[in-house]
Design a protein around this motif. Structure first.
Motif, PDB file in Angstrom:
ATOM      1  N   MET A 201      10.980   1.620   2.427  1.00 56.49           N
ATOM      2  CA  MET A 201       9.951   0.754   3.014  1.00 56.49           C
ATOM      3  C   MET A 201      10.373  -0.705   3.049  1.00 56.49           C
TER       4      MET A 201
ATOM      5  N   ARG B  74       3.048   1.261  -3.391  1.00 53.48           N
ATOM      6  CA  ARG B  74       2.273   1.142  -4.636  1.00 53.48           C
ATOM      7  C   ARG B  74       2.934   0.207  -5.640  1.00 53.48           C
TER       8      ARG B  74
ATOM      9  N   LYS C  78       9.346   8.742  11.384  1.00 53.45           N
ATOM     10  CA  LYS C  78      10.657   8.074  11.309  1.00 53.45           C
ATOM     11  C   LYS C  78      11.785   9.031  11.649  1.00 53.45           C
TER      12      LYS C  78
ATOM     13  N   TYR D  58      -0.683  12.318   4.580  1.00 49.37           N
ATOM     14  CA  TYR D  58      -0.544  10.871   4.815  1.00 49.37           C
ATOM     15  C   TYR D  58       0.904  10.429   4.590  1.00 49.37           C
TER      16      TYR D  58
ATOM     17  N   ILE E 276       0.850  -1.210   0.000  1.00 42.88           N
ATOM     18  CA  ILE E 276       0.000   0.000   0.000  1.00 42.88           C
ATOM     19  C   ILE E 276       0.881   1.253   0.000  1.00 42.88           C
ATOM     20  N   THR E 277       1.894   1.236   0.834  1.00 43.63           N
ATOM     21  CA  THR E 277       2.748   2.432   0.956  1.00 43.63           C
ATOM     22  C   THR E 277       3.581   2.664  -0.307  1.00 43.63           C
TER      23      THR E 277
END
Lengths: 115, 159, 306
Positions: B117, B26, C248, C240, B23-24
């Motif tokens: 990520m 994509r 972080k 978001y 999700i983060t």
């Protein structure tokens, strides 16, 4: 390129500055810690991509300048057509000076990358 | 040596971590394999088992080949390898010298974000891994009544 | 006042006719102050006059009026006694006392009438408030009012709570808008519309938008040609994406975001789960925008009734 970036990091309160590709990969950086530069780069690239998708592509003539103010610090970034300059600074840093400097070094970096 | 034991609870947690990552960032698909070429986990890809077996084996081969190069230059393995295609790009990332995460992404994703990520995903997977010597054993205990009953039965057999 | 100043200058320029005349100038000045409502100043001038002539009736009469106006009853009574003893048969003094007492009575009457028409809920004891609500309830029932009210079905303890709440709101200056404590959709829209209009009135502001943090538009007054849906999605994404990275980097919580694209600037503020986006020209009073946006964010929960 490092010398150019150091013009910003010499401003009191600046924790680091980085030049990154539109994909969020680091081109060059002057950062006090390695982790921060990657996180800042990724975030800035993502926001810049979103802005360009919604508001139109950033060009050298009309770049996108953004400042994110948080409770413990600020992130300033300037998105040009080929690269992004991101600056991480502490809370009480003079954002006005950073804004002027970031625009100046964007012109210098553009010249350097053309060579 | 840490190992990823795929029991339902671990699979759920793994699924959660991978979904969060997808999700983060994509990205289109995430495939987790081991260096032997076996598929451990996949999401976001709907291909036949044959395709996945071939893909896993070939990907493991690529990673193993780069391990040799890494060793030549004095490293254990390359943490990240990037393959850029016209439409789809592949991002290989080693959790340890046995498990590899392969991320398939297109132009919508940003490599810088994937890079950042991915570190979080690797940490999550490492947290799900357990030490090899800690085996999940189910201890069976027999109470005295049961023992007596069995002994009686055996005695009766030889009477 | 000019004429008085002239009087004063004349009295000192020329030869003073008599002591009384010159002292009366102080009384005239005191009268002017009295008319303007500066009773203390008037008292000062009266006392100055009385220092010159101790039994000056005009000064004492004015002094009495000042004491009455200031509510200094004891001083007023003393002065009244002094005046009556010094001038027992003076019709002017008697007339003045009558006038003053009449005007006091009138004022009291007006005050009582006002109090009767608007009950002082703040100072009214709680049990009386409940009683008055009970009475109102009875009245509603007897009139067979078709409009449903929550009060009719409300248990007494809840009623006391409601009265407490109303009391609090009256004290704090905010009015309860409906029985349920929620604004109607129209009222909410009007309030938000007014809030955005006020922001848009600031010189250089091109438009403004309120969205939920998930990107849903609540109210917008943006510039022509700008897709509010796209803008709201962008603003939501910015926060978001930033929040995760900011966390972080141990930078705390995002307060606001500023974006500059060519000659247009966008100021984003987040708070209480809502985002306010303000589009401006290059030169704008950012401080004012900041204050207005923060005010709106503080009140937005109340306005939206969440």
């Amino acid at each position: 390129m490092k010398n150019t970036i150091e013009k910003i990091t010499s401003i009191p309160g600046v924790r680091g500055a980085a030049v990154i590709t539109k994909d969020g990969l680091l081109i060059d950086k002057v950062f006090y810690d390695n982790e921060s530069s990657e996180v800042v780069g990724a975030m800035v690239a993502q926001i810049s991509r979103e802005m360009e998708n919604s508001l139109g592509k950033a060009t050298d003539e009309i770049p996108i300048l953004a400042t994110i103010y948080s409770s413990n610090g600020e992130i300033v970034f300037l998105s040009q057509s080929d690269f992004i300059i991101a600056v991480l600074c502490e809370k009480k840093t003079n954002i006005g000076v950073i804004t002027i400097k970031i625009k100046d070094i964007a012109v210098e970096l553009k010249e350097q990358l053309k060579k | 040596m840490k190992q990823l034991i795929l029991i339902p609870d671990i699979i759920n947690k793994l699924e959660e971590a991978v979904n969060d990552y997808m999700i983060t960032t994509r990205v289109r698909a995430v495939i987790i394999i081991n260096t032997a070429g076996q598929l451990i986990f996949k999401t976001g890809i709907k291909k036949s088992d044959n395709f996945m077996q071939s893909f896993s084996a070939l990907s493991a081969g690529i990673f193993n080949a780069t391990v040799s190069i890494a060793k030549l230059i004095g490293d254990d393995y390359f943490e990240n390898i990037l393959q850029e295609g016209k439409r789809i790009n592949l991002y290989y990332s080693a959790v340890n010298n046995e498990i590899i995460i392969i991320t398939a992404y297109n132009q919508n994703a940003i490599i810088g974000v994937i890079n950042v990520m991915n570190k979080k995903l690797k940490k999550n997977i490492l947290d799900l891994m357990t030490e090899d010597d800690i085996k999940i054993k189910k201890q069976v205990s027999f109470d005295n009544e049961y023992k007596d009953e069995v002994e009686n039965l055996l005695d009766n057999m030889f009477k | 006042m000019n004429s008085l100043e002239d009087d004063l200058s004349n009295s000192f320029d020329g030869n003073i006719g008599s002591e009384r005349e010159s002292v009366l100038v102080f009384v005239s000045l005191a009268e002017e102050f009295f008319k303007n409502g500066s009773f203390e100043e008037a008292i000062n001038y009266c006392r100055m006059a009385l220092q010159q002539i101790a039994d000056l009736k005009e000064a004492k009469l004015l002094l009495y009026k000042c004491f009455v106006k200031l509510g200094l009853d004891k001083d007023a009574d003393n002065m009244k006694i002094e005046l009556i003893s010094e001038n027992p048969d003076d019709k002017e003094v008697q007339a003045l006392f009558n006038d003053v007492e009449e005007s006091i009575d009138e004022e009291k009457q007006i005050k009582n009438e006002n109090e009767a028409s608007t009950p002082d809920i703040i100072n009214e004891p709680k049990h009386e408030l409940v009683k008055s609500v009970d009475e109102a309830e009875e009245k509603i029932r007897s009139e067979d009012n078709t409009q449903s009210t929550d009060i009719s079905n409300m248990p007494k303890h809840e009623l006391v709570e409601a009265v407490d709440k109303a009391e609090e709101e009256i004290k704090s200056g905010t009015q309860e808008v409906s029985d349920t404590g929620m604004l109607s959709a129209d009222q909410t829209e009007n309030l938000l519309d007014n809030a955005l209009s006020e922001i848009n009135k600031i010189k250089g502001v091109l438009g403004s938008i309120i969205i939920e943090e998930s990107g849903i538009i609540i109210k917008e007054k943006t510039v022509e040609g700008l897709d509010a849906e796209v803008a709201s999605a962008l603003f939501s994404t910015i926060f978001y994406v930033s929040e995760d990275s900011i966390e972080k980097l141990n930078l705390g919580q995002i307060d606001r975001v500023f974006i500059e694209i060519g000659k247009v600037r966008v100021y984003l503020f987040k708070g209480n789960g809502y985002i306010i986006g303000i589009f401006t020209e290059e030169i704008v009073k950012i401080g004012l925008i900041h204050v207005k946006a923060k005010q709106l964010l503080l009140n937005i929960k109340k306005v939206l009734g969440v």
